[in-house]
Each structure stands twice: as C-alpha cells, then as structure tokens.
Design a protein around this motif. Structure first.
Motif, PDB file in Angstrom:
ATOM      1  N   LEU A 110     -20.755  35.843   0.873  1.00 54.50           N
ATOM      2  CA  LEU A 110     -21.043  34.461   1.240  1.00 54.50           C
ATOM      3  C   LEU A 110     -22.438  34.328   1.832  1.00 54.50           C
ATOM      4  O   LEU A 110     -23.105  33.294   1.672  1.00 54.50           O
ATOM      5  CB  LEU A 110     -19.986  33.964   2.231  1.00 54.50           C
ATOM      6  CG  LEU A 110     -20.071  32.498   2.667  1.00 54.50           C
ATOM      7  CD1 LEU A 110     -19.910  31.563   1.479  1.00 54.50           C
ATOM      8  CD2 LEU A 110     -19.012  32.194   3.728  1.00 54.50           C
ATOM      9  N   ASN A 111     -22.913  35.383   2.491  1.00 54.04           N
ATOM     10  CA  ASN A 111     -24.230  35.335   3.123  1.00 54.04           C
ATOM     11  C   ASN A 111     -25.351  35.153   2.106  1.00 54.04           C
ATOM     12  O   ASN A 111     -26.436  34.672   2.451  1.00 54.04           O
ATOM     13  CB  ASN A 111     -24.471  36.619   3.925  1.00 54.04           C
ATOM     14  CG  ASN A 111     -25.668  36.511   4.835  1.00 54.04           C
ATOM     15  OD1 ASN A 111     -25.809  35.541   5.572  1.00 54.04           O
ATOM     16  ND2 ASN A 111     -26.547  37.499   4.787  1.00 54.04           N
ATOM     17  N   THR A 112     -25.122  35.522   0.849  1.00 52.30           N
ATOM     18  CA  THR A 112     -26.132  35.284  -0.190  1.00 52.30           C
ATOM     19  C   THR A 112     -26.484  33.806  -0.274  1.00 52.30           C
ATOM     20  O   THR A 112     -27.621  33.445  -0.593  1.00 52.30           O
ATOM     21  CB  THR A 112     -25.611  35.795  -1.547  1.00 52.30           C
ATOM     22  OG1 THR A 112     -25.476  37.223  -1.475  1.00 52.30           O
ATOM     23  CG2 THR A 112     -26.564  35.462  -2.673  1.00 52.30           C
ATOM     24  N   LEU A 113     -25.512  32.946   0.023  1.00 55.83           N
ATOM     25  CA  LEU A 113     -25.772  31.500  -0.021  1.00 55.83           C
ATOM     26  C   LEU A 113     -26.670  31.036   1.113  1.00 55.83           C
ATOM     27  O   LEU A 113     -27.089  29.874   1.135  1.00 55.83           O
ATOM     28  CB  LEU A 113     -24.442  30.737   0.015  1.00 55.83           C
ATOM     29  CG  LEU A 113     -23.496  30.971  -1.164  1.00 55.83           C
ATOM     30  CD1 LEU A 113     -22.206  30.193  -0.971  1.00 55.83           C
ATOM     31  CD2 LEU A 113     -24.169  30.589  -2.468  1.00 55.83           C
ATOM     32  N   SER A 114     -26.962  31.914   2.081  1.00 50.60           N
ATOM     33  CA  SER A 114     -27.894  31.549   3.148  1.00 50.60           C
ATOM     34  C   SER A 114     -29.335  31.483   2.642  1.00 50.60           C
ATOM     35  O   SER A 114     -30.184  30.848   3.263  1.00 50.60           O
ATOM     36  CB  SER A 114     -27.818  32.577   4.289  1.00 50.60           C
ATOM     37  OG  SER A 114     -26.534  32.643   4.836  1.00 50.60           O
ATOM     38  N   PHE A 115     -29.602  32.167   1.557  1.00 49.09           N
ATOM     39  CA  PHE A 115     -30.963  32.279   1.053  1.00 49.09           C
ATOM     40  C   PHE A 115     -31.209  31.261  -0.062  1.00 49.09           C
ATOM     41  O   PHE A 115     -30.277  30.613  -0.555  1.00 49.09           O
ATOM     42  CB  PHE A 115     -31.212  33.704   0.546  1.00 49.09           C
ATOM     43  CG  PHE A 115     -31.044  34.748   1.612  1.00 49.09           C
ATOM     44  CD1 PHE A 115     -32.101  35.085   2.451  1.00 49.09           C
ATOM     45  CD2 PHE A 115     -29.824  35.381   1.807  1.00 49.09           C
ATOM     46  CE1 PHE A 115     -31.942  36.031   3.452  1.00 49.09           C
ATOM     47  CE2 PHE A 115     -29.653  36.329   2.791  1.00 49.09           C
ATOM     48  CZ  PHE A 115     -30.717  36.655   3.629  1.00 49.09           C
ATOM     49  N   ALA A 116     -32.483  31.147  -0.452  1.00 48.45           N
ATOM     50  CA  ALA A 116     -32.841  30.234  -1.525  1.00 48.45           C
ATOM     51  C   ALA A 116     -32.034  30.580  -2.776  1.00 48.45           C
ATOM     52  O   ALA A 116     -31.717  31.759  -3.005  1.00 48.45           O
ATOM     53  CB  ALA A 116     -34.342  30.339  -1.798  1.00 48.45           C
ATOM     54  N   PRO A 117     -31.687  29.571  -3.567  1.00 45.44           N
ATOM     55  CA  PRO A 117     -32.138  28.177  -3.496  1.00 45.44           C
ATOM     56  C   PRO A 117     -31.321  27.256  -2.594  1.00 45.44           C
ATOM     57  O   PRO A 117     -31.501  26.038  -2.664  1.00 45.44           O
ATOM     58  CB  PRO A 117     -32.023  27.729  -4.960  1.00 45.44           C
ATOM     59  CG  PRO A 117     -30.874  28.507  -5.500  1.00 45.44           C
ATOM     60  CD  PRO A 117     -30.936  29.844  -4.818  1.00 45.44           C
ATOM     61  N   THR A 118     -30.414  27.791  -1.753  1.00 47.48           N
ATOM     62  CA  THR A 118     -29.641  26.944  -0.844  1.00 47.48           C
ATOM     63  C   THR A 118     -30.579  26.281   0.165  1.00 47.48           C
ATOM     64  O   THR A 118     -31.321  26.978   0.858  1.00 47.48           O
ATOM     65  CB  THR A 118     -28.595  27.768  -0.090  1.00 47.48           C
ATOM     66  OG1 THR A 118     -27.753  28.427  -1.038  1.00 47.48           O
ATOM     67  CG2 THR A 118     -27.754  26.883   0.804  1.00 47.48           C
ATOM     68  N   PRO A 119     -30.564  24.959   0.282  1.00 46.99           N
ATOM     69  CA  PRO A 119     -31.421  24.312   1.289  1.00 46.99           C
ATOM     70  C   PRO A 119     -30.841  24.470   2.694  1.00 46.99           C
ATOM     71  O   PRO A 119     -29.621  24.406   2.880  1.00 46.99           O
ATOM     72  CB  PRO A 119     -31.427  22.831   0.845  1.00 46.99           C
ATOM     73  CG  PRO A 119     -30.118  22.653   0.132  1.00 46.99           C
ATOM     74  CD  PRO A 119     -29.819  23.974  -0.530  1.00 46.99           C
ATOM     75  N   HIS A 120     -31.723  24.708   3.645  1.00 47.06           N
ATOM     76  CA  HIS A 120     -31.332  24.800   5.063  1.00 47.06           C
ATOM     77  C   HIS A 120     -30.220  25.832   5.281  1.00 47.06           C
ATOM     78  O   HIS A 120     -29.283  25.613   6.057  1.00 47.06           O
ATOM     79  CB  HIS A 120     -30.901  23.439   5.592  1.00 47.06           C
ATOM     80  CG  HIS A 120     -31.942  22.376   5.406  1.00 47.06           C
ATOM     81  ND1 HIS A 120     -33.119  22.361   6.122  1.00 47.06           N
ATOM     82  CD2 HIS A 120     -31.999  21.318   4.546  1.00 47.06           C
ATOM     83  CE1 HIS A 120     -33.859  21.324   5.735  1.00 47.06           C
ATOM     84  NE2 HIS A 120     -33.213  20.690   4.784  1.00 47.06           N
ATOM     85  N   GLY A 121     -30.360  26.971   4.606  1.00 44.43           N
ATOM     86  CA  GLY A 121     -29.347  28.014   4.732  1.00 44.43           C
ATOM     87  C   GLY A 121     -29.379  28.741   6.056  1.00 44.43           C
ATOM     88  O   GLY A 121     -28.495  29.573   6.321  1.00 44.43           O
ATOM     89  N   GLY A 122     -30.361  28.460   6.899  1.00 40.84           N
ATOM     90  CA  GLY A 122     -30.462  29.138   8.182  1.00 40.84           C
ATOM     91  C   GLY A 122     -29.246  28.911   9.068  1.00 40.84           C
ATOM     92  O   GLY A 122     -28.849  29.803   9.824  1.00 40.84           O
ATOM     93  N   TRP A 123     -28.644  27.740   8.973  1.00 40.55           N
ATOM     94  CA  TRP A 123     -27.465  27.472   9.793  1.00 40.55           C
ATOM     95  C   TRP A 123     -26.276  28.303   9.312  1.00 40.55           C
ATOM     96  O   TRP A 123     -25.501  28.823  10.134  1.00 40.55           O
ATOM     97  CB  TRP A 123     -27.135  25.978   9.758  1.00 40.55           C
ATOM     98  CG  TRP A 123     -28.177  25.142  10.417  1.00 40.55           C
ATOM     99  CD1 TRP A 123     -29.146  24.398   9.814  1.00 40.55           C
ATOM    100  CD2 TRP A 123     -28.372  24.994  11.832  1.00 40.55           C
ATOM    101  NE1 TRP A 123     -29.935  23.780  10.754  1.00 40.55           N
ATOM    102  CE2 TRP A 123     -29.488  24.127  11.999  1.00 40.55           C
ATOM    103  CE3 TRP A 123     -27.733  25.487  12.954  1.00 40.55           C
ATOM    104  CZ2 TRP A 123     -29.954  23.761  13.258  1.00 40.55           C
ATOM    105  CZ3 TRP A 123     -28.196  25.122  14.213  1.00 40.55           C
ATOM    106  CH2 TRP A 123     -29.301  24.265  14.352  1.00 40.55           C
ATOM    107  N   LEU A 124     -26.130  28.431   8.005  1.00 42.87           N
ATOM    108  CA  LEU A 124     -25.067  29.288   7.480  1.00 42.87           C
ATOM    109  C   LEU A 124     -25.300  30.740   7.876  1.00 42.87           C
ATOM    110  O   LEU A 124     -24.353  31.465   8.226  1.00 42.87           O
ATOM    111  CB  LEU A 124     -24.996  29.164   5.954  1.00 42.87           C
ATOM    112  CG  LEU A 124     -23.974  30.074   5.248  1.00 42.87           C
ATOM    113  CD1 LEU A 124     -22.568  29.784   5.732  1.00 42.87           C
ATOM    114  CD2 LEU A 124     -24.075  29.903   3.727  1.00 42.87           C
TER     115      LEU A 124
END
Length: 559
Positions: free
Chosen positions: A47-61
């Motif tokens: 799931l942590n892969t979704l923290s990185f691009a291209p996910t916007p504002h993934g820093g909160w995740l």
C-alpha cells in the motif's frame, strides 16, 4: 491496531497483585507472532507504493503507513521478529514499487519472463534487507526483547527515545540502501513528502532528513494515541507527543515558504526536446540515422538561450557525427546565439587512433566557441552501464547495447550559458542528492540551475516516469535551484526552485517545451552540510540506545 496494544496493556495492568514481575505478560511477550502479522506488514508495504507519484499528496498516506509500521513493530517479540516485520513491509513496497524493472528486463532487454520475474523478486528481497535492518536496530536500541518488569510497554510506547530511535534507524537504513553497492535510493520515504507537509525540511536535511522527520512524527502520533487510550480518561500523557507531532508538521509547512536562494540575473529561455524514439530502434543503424535527422530538425527549428536534447539523443561519438549534422548545428548555434546540450557517447582517443573508455556523455555547444563542453556520467547504472564483478552471465541474458562504460569524475565543471552556469547530470544521477549538493558546494562558482537528461524508454509508460520526476523535484527543494528534465519518451518537464512543475510534455509524444527558467544563487543548509547532520545525529542517538541497554543490564538486573 492501537486498540489491541492498549487492551493487552490493560490486561496485564489488571494482573493479580501477587503475581511476580517476571510472570506478567508485557508488550514484548516472548510468544511467537502469528504468520498473519507478517502478511499484514507486507500488505501495508504494498500500500505504501501509493504514497509515491503519481499519487497526489501522498505524503499524508506515507505518514499514516509509517505510523502503522511503528505500532506494528511494538507487537514484535525481539529484534528478529522486528527485522522480519520491517523486511516484509519493505518487500511489499519494493516488489510493487519497482515492478517496472520487469518491463526493462523482459520487454526491452529480451530476458525470459520467468527469469525477469525471479530477478525482480530477488532484487526486492535485497532492498528489503534495509528496512529489516532499520527495524531490528530499533528493537535492539529501544525495545525489550525479553520478559521483564511490567512497565516495559510504557517505556517503549511512551518514551521519547523510542520515537527518536525509530526515526534514526529508519533514516540510516534508507541512507545505506542509497549508498551500498553504488546505491538504489528509489522509493526513499522522503520523496513521498514532495507535496506533503514535511517538504520544507528538504532544504535542511535532504531526502533522508525528511524521512527522519516523517518517521519521528509518525511514532509520536502512535505514542499519543496509545497514551490517550491507556490514560483511562486522562489526556495529559498524550498531550506532549501529540503537540510534538503537530509542531513537526507545522514547521515543515512553514519551512516550505522559506526562500534559501535568490534570483541570479535574468531568466534563460530554454527549449527542451523530446524525440520519442522507440527503444527498440534507438541503437540500430536505421534508428540512428532517423535520430540524427530528427534532432537536427528539432534543434534548428527555433532559437533559445539553451536547447537541451535527451540522454544519447544521437548515440554516436562526436567524431562519428555526420558532417551535415555537425555543420547545421554549429551554424545554427553561431548565427542565433543558442547554446546546445547534446546527448551522445564519448571516448578517449589513443595516439594510434583507437577509441577506448567509452562514456555516456553530454556535449555542450557554445555560440562562436569551437571547444566542446563535455560532461561524462559518473554514477553508472549497474547491469546497464557497467557489469558488477561476477554478473556478466546475467547481463548476457539481456540485449543491452551499452555494456561496460567508463566513469566520469565525481565533480565536473558547469556549462556556461550566457550569464548562468548549469550543472548537468544524466539519467538516474539526479536521484543522488548528496552528489548534486557536493558539486554545488565544491564549485568555485556554483551553478544557478540544474539539468537532467534521461532515456526512460527502457521502462515504458509506467510509474517509473512519474517517480523519477518526483525525485527530480526533491533535488530542487534540497538545493533551492530550478531543474529542467529532457527525456526521450517522458517525463520532459521544467521545475522551479520550490519544486513546482511549471511545464510538462505528455509521455510518449514527440515535441518540445519552451520555458523561461530563473536561475538562483545562494546555499541551502543541505548544500553546505549534505547528509552529515542526519547521519551523525542518527548514529549518536542509536549509540545512546546501546549504552542505555548496557546500563540497565548492569544496574537493574534486566537481561
């Protein structure tokens, strides 16, 4: 998750008064963990892969998942189970986050699918060793691996040192992953914060400093929640860690507005070219001929202060450039005042005319100056540009034309364009922030802007393109300088000194990007100190943990 931790703590708080300390269960009870514990950690890593691009504002995740990892580690029974937990989290993250390596090896390298899949899994297992090391190190420094006094849970979950040790071990593990065996810092957790609340710390401590702050904030949030649930209505124990976590987030947001550098003279007009040459055609004779014609047309189409082509846009040595191409580009540069950065190959010419020590190079053409500027790539890609000892058999399974290349010098001069100096790097060199900071730190006249040229066609239209651009954005936050990226198939873009993408070409398209780039001068704290502050601080804090454990063993009899 936190509820289960607190319920377990309540159970041993209600233990019979006559029970001995050694008989009381603790948060670090020596019982074996169920297998699903590690499967959950693996799923969280994926799931942590979704923290990185291209996910916007993934820093909160990313913060939420680091908090989960910290809380999940508190369930472990010792450093071995902690290491397995961290390793499972890391493997889930890497096998889903760098799956595009399969595309490179199989689709473009021609490796058989089972071998390419196995290579991806083995590489992900190797990368997972570093979060495993971080988790095990945290456990050794801050946790209790044996049964002991009944307040072990309080010392670990509510102790400031546990949170500091988690941040230090996590940052140190990521730095090691980006350093050992030439390093592979892809998916370093700090990158997820480029659009997150902690991006402002990049100018202070770089990507690893951001990772340190993220891990600390995550641990403090978990400690606050645990204290709140254990406090039986009393909120004061949760107040300090909660306030500290909020202060870190507030500082990160505030620091994002600080300007560490100032404009250097006027902006440059820059044209960035994206040829979209198919990877399977790039190195055959017909493809080279087509690329020469394509880039001759694109370069001479329109003047600019600086025109940039992608990595190996013309995959030839300068001595091999067709005479009409060389004459057309030189005439255009002299007549329009355009400086040109052209990707190709370099080599050393021996007295007898032989070409040795080939390099992946970038050549600079300055108007009315006959001498070519040359930058040779220093940080080479293992298996693509150099073959590690003992792995020639592996490279022979792929159809990669570059082979073993020679390395350029670690620090090379910048390219002068009118009143600006330009630091250049090639391909994944721009994911090593310390090396770029060192160039700026050691230069007599530091560059005012950064240029990266790449050929990401090896990875198709995958998340690798957006991930690479996200890392380029981190370099602008660390250095306070704008960066322009010229790529063969994407993502060609311009990034300002605050990490914002000001212009971008769609992937897998042919075109050029015309932008005005404002160079910047001055030093951020990261340029001055590099990774030193984060590394020294982390090592000191972890060393204190070993000292504390030894003192406890000698002072209170705890084994």
């Amino acid at each position: 998750m936190v509820e289960s931790i607190s319920s377990r703590a309540r159970r041993h708080a209600r233990a019979a008064p006559g029970a001995t300390h050694a008989a009381r269960p603790t948060l670090f009870d020596a019982r074996a963990l169920p297998r699903w514990h590690y499967l959950v950690a693996l799923a969280a890593g994926a799931l942590n892969t979704l923290s990185f691009a291209p996910t916007p504002h993934g820093g909160w995740l990313a913060l939420a998942l680091l908090a989960f990892l910290y809380a999940w580690l508190t369930r472990t029974t010792g450093w071995k189970s902690a290491a397995l937990t961290g390793g499972a989290f890391g493997f889930g993250n890497f096998v889903t986050g760098v799956w595009w390596l399969y595309v490179s090896m199989h689709d473009y390298g021609g490796m058989a699918a089972p071998l390419a899949g196995a290579a991806l899994v083995l590489f992900s297992l190797y990368l997972a060793l570093y979060p495993a090391l971080a988790a095990g190190l945290w456990s050794r420094c801050a946790a209790r691996a044996d049964s002991g006094s009944g307040d072990a849970a309080q010392r670990v979950m509510a102790g400031w040192y546990s949170a500091l040790a988690f941040a230090s071990a996590w940052a140190l593990g990521e730095w090691l992953r980006g350093t050992v065996f030439t390093g592979f810092p892809w998916l370093a957790s700090g990158y997820a914060q480029v659009d997150g609340p902690l991006a402002g710390f990049a100018a202070l401590g770089g990507v690893y400093g951001v990772a340190w702050m993220a891990a600390l904030a995550a641990a403090l949030v978990v400690q606050a929640l645990h204290a709140l649930m254990m406090g039986q209505g009393r909120r004061r124990p949760a107040l300090l860690p909660a306030l500290a976590a909020c202060a870190l987030l507030a500082c990160g947001i505030a620091l994002a507005g600080v300007s560490w550098t100032t404009p250097a003279d006027g902006p440059l007009s820059v044209r960035i070219l994206q040829g979209n040459v198919k990877q399977e055609m790039k190195f055959d004779e017909a493809g080279v001929t087509a690329a020469v014609a394509l880039y001759q047309r694109m370069i001479t189409e329109k003047p600019a202060d600086l025109i940039i082509t992608p990595e190996t846009a013309v995959p030839l040595l300068p001595q091999q450039f067709p005479e009409p191409f060389g004459r057309a580009v030189r005439t255009f540069a002299d007549s329009t005042g355009s400086s040109i950065l052209l990707g190709g190959f370099g080599a050393t010419i021996t007295p007898d005319g032989r070409m040795i020590d080939p390099t992946n190079s970038l050549f600079g053409i300055t108007p009315k100056v006959n001498l070519l500027y040359r930058y040779d790539k220093h940080h080479l890609v293992p298996f693509g540009e150099f073959v590690p000892w003992g792995f020639h058999w592996f490279v022979q399974l792929m159809n990669i034309p570059l082979g073993d290349l020679a390395r350029g010098k670690p620090v090379q001069p910048a390219f002068q364009v009118r009143n600006q100096r330009v630091d250049v790097d090639i391909c994944y060199e721009d994911i090593f922030g310390e090396e770029i900071a060192r160039n700026l730190r050691e230069a007599a006249r530091p560059a005012s802007m950064l240029v990266n040229v790449s050929n990401l066609a090896w990875f198709g239209n995958t998340i690798a393109l957006d991930q690479h651009l996200q890392m380029a954005r981190m370099r602008t936050l660390e250095t306070g300088r704008p960066l322009v990226a010229a790529t063969n198939t994407g993502t060609t873009a311009a990034i300002d000194a605050r990490g914002r993408i000001t212009a971008r070409l769609p992937a897998l398209t042919l075109g050029s990007l015309d932008v005005a780039v404002q160079g910047m001068t001055g030093r951020t704290p990261y340029i001055t100190a590099g990774n030193s502050a984060v590394l020294i601080g982390s090592l000191v804090l972890l060393a204190l943990g070993f000292v504390r454990r030894r003192h406890r063993r000698g002072g209170d009899g705890i084994r």
